[in-house]
Design a protein around this motif. Structure first.
Motif, PDB file in Angstrom:
ATOM      1  N   THR A  24       0.827  -1.210   0.000  1.00 32.24           N
ATOM      2  CA  THR A  24       0.000   0.000   0.000  1.00 32.24           C
ATOM      3  C   THR A  24       0.859   1.257   0.000  1.00 32.24           C
ATOM      4  O   THR A  24       0.600   2.201  -0.749  1.00 32.24           O
ATOM      5  N   ASN A  28       0.971   4.242  -2.765  1.00 31.09           N
ATOM      6  CA  ASN A  28       0.647   5.583  -2.296  1.00 31.09           C
ATOM      7  C   ASN A  28       1.808   6.558  -2.462  1.00 31.09           C
ATOM      8  O   ASN A  28       1.597   7.773  -2.558  1.00 31.09           O
ATOM      9  N   GLU A 154      -7.154   2.781  -5.190  1.00 32.94           N
ATOM     10  CA  GLU A 154      -6.058   1.878  -4.852  1.00 32.94           C
ATOM     11  C   GLU A 154      -5.028   1.717  -5.956  1.00 32.94           C
ATOM     12  O   GLU A 154      -4.032   1.003  -5.791  1.00 32.94           O
ATOM     13  N   SER A 228      -3.239  -3.758  -3.158  1.00 38.81           N
ATOM     14  CA  SER A 228      -3.429  -3.563  -1.716  1.00 38.81           C
ATOM     15  C   SER A 228      -4.382  -4.610  -1.151  1.00 38.81           C
ATOM     16  O   SER A 228      -4.131  -5.190  -0.089  1.00 38.81           O
ATOM     17  N   PRO A 412      -9.997   3.039   4.948  1.00 37.19           N
ATOM     18  CA  PRO A 412      -8.829   2.268   4.493  1.00 37.19           C
ATOM     19  C   PRO A 412      -9.250   1.117   3.589  1.00 37.19           C
ATOM     20  O   PRO A 412     -10.445   0.860   3.392  1.00 37.19           O
ATOM     21  N   THR A 413      -8.269   0.401   3.055  1.00 41.24           N
ATOM     22  CA  THR A 413      -8.520  -0.659   2.076  1.00 41.24           C
ATOM     23  C   THR A 413      -9.534  -1.680   2.569  1.00 41.24           C
ATOM     24  O   THR A 413     -10.439  -2.081   1.819  1.00 41.24           O
ATOM     25  N   ARG A 416     -13.020   0.046   2.495  1.00 40.49           N
ATOM     26  CA  ARG A 416     -13.352   1.002   1.424  1.00 40.49           C
ATOM     27  C   ARG A 416     -14.580   0.565   0.624  1.00 40.49           C
ATOM     28  O   ARG A 416     -15.449   1.377   0.312  1.00 40.49           O
ATOM     29  N   ASP A 477      -5.040   4.831   4.553  1.00 45.99           N
ATOM     30  CA  ASP A 477      -4.742   3.406   4.416  1.00 45.99           C
ATOM     31  C   ASP A 477      -3.925   2.874   5.591  1.00 45.99           C
ATOM     32  O   ASP A 477      -3.989   1.688   5.912  1.00 45.99           O
TER      33      ASP A 477
END
Length: 493
Positions: A24, A28, A154, A228, A412-413, A416, A477
Motif C-alpha cells: 500500500t 501511495n 487503490e 493492496s 482504508p482498504t 473502502r 490506508d
C-alpha cells in the motif's frame, strides 16, 4: 516524487516486500509510474460511463415508455423507481462483497448485469418485464460504484488520489452527453423512416449492451486485482505478481516477511461488523458527512440535472423535442464535463470538504437566481437558461464529484468497498427524493420550485460547516495497520 518506503526499498533493482503495508505504501508513494495503471483507471471509469448512460437513456425514454405500454402515472413511477431500488440493494450489499471477494471478481461479474439488463429492457414485451430488467440494471449500477471507486483509489498515489477519484464526474457528464448525441441520429432515423416514435427508447437503451461488452473484454485483458487488497487477502507473493503485471516492476517477498493472511481476521469482516465500524465512534463522523453530501448532491442532480432539458424548455417557453435533446447535450458538455474536470483538478489541492462547501454555495446561489427568473420573457429567459448551466457547473465541480470522493478517501482498504457502498444510501435516497419532488413541485410552482429546492444545498452547507472531517492530506490506508498493531500489542500483554 515521493520516496519508496524503506520497508519496500529496492534491493539490486528489485523491490522487497515484508508486509501488506509495504504494498500500500509503495503505491501511495507515487514511485511507480509505468505499466497498466493508467489503463486500469480508464477501464474503471468506463463502469461509471455505463452507469450514467443507462440512467440517462431510460430517463429520456420514460415518456415514450408510458405511451408504449399505456401506463398510468402510478405505474410509470414504479418503472422510474425500480432502477433506484436495485441500485440501493446493489450498493449496500455489493460494497461488502467488494471487500470480501475482491475488486476484480466483482468488477467482472457486475458487467453481466449491464449486458443482460440492457437487452432485456430493449425487448421487454410488457411493463413487468421492463421493471424487473431495470431492477437488475440498478443492481449492476449499485455494485459497480464501490468497486470502481476502490480501483480508482487503490491504483492512485496518495497525492493524486482525490483528483483521480473525482474524474468520475466528468466521465458521468460525458456519458450523459453521449446519450443525447446518440439520440440525434436516432430521432432523425425514426422521423425519416416514419417509425413509431414511442419505440425510439428501445434502440437507445439496448445500445448500452455494446459498451458493456467492450468494457468486459478490456477488463479481462488489462485489469488485475487491487495490489493492496491482494496483499491483505491473497498473500504477498500474489501481490508481487500483480505489481509485476500492472507496473512492470520486480518485487520479491523477503524471507522474514509477515504473512498478512495470518492477520486476515483484521481485514475480513461480516456485513454487520463492517456496518458497525462505519457507524462506530471512529468512523461515524466521516460516514455521516459523506451521507449528507451524497444525499444533497443527488437530490440536486436528479431534480435539476436529470430534467435539465425540460427545465430549459420551460425557461425558453417551448416544447420542441430537438431543443430538449440539443440543449441537454450542450449543457452537459459545456458545463458538466468542464466543471467535472476542474473539480478533479482542485480536489487534490484543496480537498473534498472545501470543494463540496464551495460547490453547494454555488448551486444555492444559482437556484435562487434561476428560480427568481421564472416566467420571464425575452433575453431574461436565456439568462435563466444560462444560470441553469452554471448550476450544473457548480454541482459537477463541487459536491457532484466530492460526495463519493469523500467516501472513497475516508476509509482504508479493508473498509473502502463497504464504506463507499454504504454511503451510496445517501445517493439513492437523494435520487428518489429528487425524482419524486421535481415533477410534483414543478406542477405546482413551475420553475419557481428551484427556490424551494435551494433548501437542500443550504442544509448541506450547514452540516459541512459543523462537521470538520476532511481526508485531504491524511494517510487513511495506514489505519488498517494501526488497528492491527494495537490488536497485536493487546494480545501480547
Amino acid at each position: 516524487m515521493s520516496a519508496v518506503p524503506n520497508a519496500a526499498a529496492p534491493s539490486g533493482g528489485r523491490i522487497v516486500l515484508r508486509s501488506a503495508q509495504d504494498v500500500t505504501d509503495l503505491i501511495n508513494s507515487g514511485a511507480l509510474k509505468t505499466g497498466k495503471s493508467f489503463a486500469i483507471t480508464l477501464i474503471a471509469l468506463g463502469g461509471i460511463f455505463l452507469d450514467a448512460y443507462d440512467f440517462t437513456s431510460v430517463a429520456f425514454g420514460l415518456p415514450y415508455i408510458s405511451k408504449d405500454f399505456h401506463l398510468t402515472p402510478e405505474m410509470l413511477s414504479v418503472v422510474s423507481a425500480s432502477i433506484m431500488v436495485g441500485a440501493l440493494v446493489g450498493s449496500v450489499f455489493g460494497g461488502y462483497f467488494v471487500d470480501k471477494l475482491g475488486r476484480f471478481k466483482v468488477f467482472m461479474a457486475d458487467m453481466v448485469f449491464f449486458v443482460v439488463a440492457a437487452i432485456a429492457c430493449a425487448v421487454a414485451p410488457d411493463v413487468w418485464t421492463l421493471i424487473i430488467a431495470r431492477f437488475i440494471m440498478g443492481v449492476g449500477i449499485g455494485v459497480d460504484f464501490p468497486v470502481a471507486f476502490s480501483f480508482l483509489a487503490e491504483y492512485a498515489s496518495r497525492k493524486k488520489k482525490g483528483g483521480t477519484v473525482s474524474l468520475w464526474q466528468p466521465m458521468w457528464y460525458a456519458a450523459v452527453a453521449s446519450t443525447f448525441a446518440l439520440l440525434i441520429p436516432v430521432y432523425f432515423l425514426f422521423q425519416g423512416m416514419q417509425w413509431p416514435e414511442n419505440q425510439m427508447w428501445r434502440i437507445v437503451v439496448g445500445f448500452g449492451a455494446v459498451p458493456a461488452i467492450l468494457i468486459m473484454i478490456f477488463r479481462q485483458k488489462y485489469m488485475a486485482e487491487s495490489p493492496s487488497w491482494a496483499a491483505q487477502n491473497l498473500g504477498l507473493h500474489e501481490a508481487a505478481r500483480i505489481l509485476k503485471r500492472t507496473y512492470n516492476v520486480d518485487a520479491e517477498v523477503a524471507e522474514d516477511a509477515v504473512d498478512p493472511r495470518a492477520e486476515r481476521k483484521q481485514f475480513q469482516m461480516t456485513l454487520t461488523q463492517a456496518w458497525g465500524k462505519l457507524v462506530g465512534k471512529k468512523y461515524r463522523g466521516r460516514t455521516g458527512l459523506a451521507l449528507v453530501i451524497n444525499a444533497g448532491q443527488s437530490m440536486e442532480y436528479y431534480a435539476v440535472g436529470f430534467f435539465v432539458g425540460q427545465i430549459v424548455l420551460a425557461m425558453l417557453h417551448t416544447q420542441n423535442v430537438m431543443t430538449n435533446i440539443v440543449s441537454s447535450l450542450i449543457l452537459n458538455l459545456a458545463f458538466g464535463v468542464t466543471g467535472g474536470f476542474i473539480g478533479a483538478r482542485l480536489s487534490g489541492k484543496i480537498g473534498p470538504r472545501k470543494l463540496s462547501l464551495l460547490g453547494f454555495c454555488g448551486t444555492f446561489t444559482c437556484m435562487i437566481i434561476a428560480g427568481s427568473l421564472s416566467n420571464v420573457e425575452g433575453a431574461w429567459s436565456f439568462i435563466g437558461a444560462l444560470v441553469i448551466g452554471l448550476l450544473i457547473f457548480c454541482h459537477a465541480a463541487g459536491p457532484g464529484a466530492q460526495g463519493m470522493t469523500m467516501a472513497t478517501m475516508s476509509y482504508p482498504t479493508s473498509l473502502r468497498g463497504a464504506g463507499t457502498g454504504f454511503t451510496q444510501i445517501g445517493i439513492r435516497l437523494g435520487a428518489i427524493a429528487g425524482l419524486v419532488f421535481w415533477p410534483l413541485a414543478t406542477a405546482a410552482w413551475g420553475t419557481k420550485a428551484l427556490l424551494v429546492l435551494a433548501v437542500v444545498p443550504a442544509i448541506a452547507i450547514v452540516v459541512i460547516l459543523v462537521n470538520k472531517w476532511d481526508p485531504h492530506g491524511r494517510d487513511i490506508d495506514a489505519e488498517d495497520y494501526e488497528d492491527a498493531s494495537v490488536a497485536a500489542v493487546s494480545a501480547n500483554r
